[in-house]
Enzyme design. Sequence first.
Site, PDB file in Angstrom:
ATOM      1  N   GLU A 296     -34.425   2.642  71.118  1.00 16.36           N
ATOM      2  CA  GLU A 296     -34.242   1.211  71.361  1.00 16.36           C
ATOM      3  C   GLU A 296     -35.168   0.692  72.457  1.00 16.36           C
ATOM      4  OE1 GLU A 296     -30.105   0.365  72.003  1.00 16.36           O
ATOM      5  OE2 GLU A 296     -29.597   0.694  69.891  1.00 16.36           O
TER       6      GLU A 296
ATOM      7  N   ASP B 268       9.390 -22.483  59.556  1.00 20.39           N
ATOM      8  CA  ASP B 268       9.144 -23.460  60.622  1.00 20.39           C
ATOM      9  C   ASP B 268      10.138 -23.307  61.766  1.00 20.39           C
ATOM     10  OD1 ASP B 268       6.971 -24.661  59.455  1.00 20.39           O
ATOM     11  OD2 ASP B 268       8.111 -26.276  58.525  1.00 20.39           O
TER      12      ASP B 268
ATOM     13  N   HIS C   4     -31.756   3.341  80.258  1.00 20.75           N
ATOM     14  CA  HIS C   4     -30.471   3.820  79.765  1.00 20.75           C
ATOM     15  C   HIS C   4     -30.459   5.351  79.711  1.00 20.75           C
ATOM     16  CE1 HIS C   4     -29.765  -0.318  78.636  1.00 20.75           C
ATOM     17  NE2 HIS C   4     -28.595  -0.029  78.050  1.00 20.75           N
TER      18      HIS C   4
ATOM     19  N   GLU D 117      -2.387 -22.459  54.815  1.00 27.14           N
ATOM     20  CA  GLU D 117      -1.590 -22.214  56.022  1.00 27.14           C
ATOM     21  C   GLU D 117      -0.240 -21.604  55.624  1.00 27.14           C
ATOM     22  OE1 GLU D 117       0.255 -24.822  59.756  1.00 27.14           O
ATOM     23  OE2 GLU D 117      -0.293 -25.805  57.875  1.00 27.14           O
ATOM     24  N   HIS D 118       0.445 -22.244  54.698  1.00 23.36           N
ATOM     25  CA  HIS D 118       1.715 -21.743  54.158  1.00 23.36           C
ATOM     26  C   HIS D 118       1.549 -21.551  52.656  1.00 23.36           C
ATOM     27  CE1 HIS D 118       2.700 -24.680  57.435  1.00 23.36           C
ATOM     28  NE2 HIS D 118       3.451 -23.676  57.875  1.00 23.36           N
TER      29      HIS D 118
ATOM     30  N   THR E 127      -1.537 -29.917  58.390  1.00 24.63           N
ATOM     31  CA  THR E 127      -0.723 -28.862  57.807  1.00 24.63           C
ATOM     32  C   THR E 127      -0.908 -28.781  56.300  1.00 24.63           C
ATOM     33  OG1 THR E 127       1.490 -27.892  57.794  1.00 24.63           O
ATOM     34  CG2 THR E 127       1.337 -30.272  57.449  1.00 24.63           C
TER      35      THR E 127
ATOM     36  N   HIS F 153       4.871 -34.434  57.345  1.00 21.66           N
ATOM     37  CA  HIS F 153       4.269 -34.242  58.664  1.00 21.66           C
ATOM     38  C   HIS F 153       3.250 -35.321  59.002  1.00 21.66           C
ATOM     39  CE1 HIS F 153       5.712 -30.473  60.376  1.00 21.66           C
ATOM     40  NE2 HIS F 153       5.713 -29.940  59.170  1.00 21.66           N
TER      41      HIS F 153
ATOM     42  N   GLN G 197       6.264 -30.639  53.541  1.00 25.18           N
ATOM     43  CA  GLN G 197       5.032 -30.604  54.337  1.00 25.18           C
ATOM     44  C   GLN G 197       4.359 -31.968  54.369  1.00 25.18           C
ATOM     45  OE1 GLN G 197       6.056 -27.607  55.792  1.00 25.18           O
ATOM     46  NE2 GLN G 197       3.891 -27.783  56.295  1.00 25.18           N
TER      47      GLN G 197
END
Length: 440
Positions: A420, A366, A425, A332-333, A240, A265, A262
């Site tokens: 192509e 959170d 096709h 992340e944050h 985190t 964690h 944080q």
Amino acid sequence: MISRIDLRGDALPEGPALRDLLPRADFDVSAALEKVRPICEAVHHRGDAALIDYAEKFDGVRLESVRVPGRALADALEQLDPDVRAALEESIRRARVVHRAQRRTAHTTQVVPGGSVTEKWVPVDRVGLYAPGGRSVYPSSVIMNVVPAQEAGVASIALASPAQADFGGLPHPTILAACALLGIDEVYAAGGATAVAMFAYGTESCPPANMVTGPGNIWVAAAKRYFAGRIGIDAEAGPTEIAILADDSADPVHVASDLISQAEHDPLAAAVLVTDSLALADAVAKELEPQVAATKHIEDRIVPALGGRQSAIVLVDGVAEGLRVVNAYGAEHLEIQTADAHAVADRVTNAGAVFVGPWAPVSLGDYAAGSNHVLPTGGCACHSSGLSVQSFLRGIHIVDYTRDALAEVAHHVVTLAEAEDLPAHGAAVKARFGWKVPGK
């Protein structure tokens, strides 16, 4: 306790050169991949027996069954502390408000008269959700995974969380209670790579899933990489991260407490302050010491996290330069604690989630902001989003053309097919008009 990186003075470099100057945890998923490979293949070939053996090896408990009995879910909810139940219920309510608004509806575009393309959104059939259970218990992660899957309309939802020896081999009772509150009755005592393998391959007790989501340690991330292509995944989540962009208007007490929040964690958790205020940097560094001393998880998580190479106070010349740094970092944050924080937040381009001003700490996100906390880490916010209803939906285009609408564009289709060197096709269009294409 926390190092400094001084980026003042010289012009900040661009792109990768700037990213290389910023702190980041060592997180080698490739090395872990080779260690999870035999675990995943054991689950493939031995099913529930392998899950039971690995629970004994890694979690210290011999299971009778991998699937959690329904009675255990009901008991966990009955025995849940009323205050915790009320908090979980409010978290669920707020998450539903936000995620329900993310639902997608079919949209038809009339390209030409008689020719339309409709995009409809279809949920995946079955998902396996993971709630970690190592250093901490995360009923909030149950909510963050389950609510968007339910709001997307996923019909079959299963959840796995590690077996706990202290609870007779069941996942933590608060995890089970959160599942019961959400109406999830398919729960498994499986952790780490074994849980991802169980969902990817299926076992005697657990049908395979189309997708696996949820945070976890490096072994979960490595297993997700191992099965990429066989199953859908949300992300290879790493440790985190919090980054805080702050100026001299920020309160050092708030900033320090948010960095610590944080850091608790994991010893690899990243805590980064980017500021143009030397006075704030000094005040935060000073404030960290008494706040750390007064909390829990000091030596095993917070001190190594704040002192690790992934954490730092980064000094810049101004808020504009700070924005360049946090956009390069892609946290992340990301908290914005500056004067005119809303205007600054509008200029953020890379972040999993942005928290604006002094009254929106990451802790709110959170648990009870209504936003999702399953977010990209390791700089992946430059290309990836957090978990949402969209994560569980697939867009399917439905093409509906009449004969006249095809006739109008047939010559362009044939021309491009020939360009192509794919004549069949073009022939597929020619055949519908007796091999004579209108407009050619």
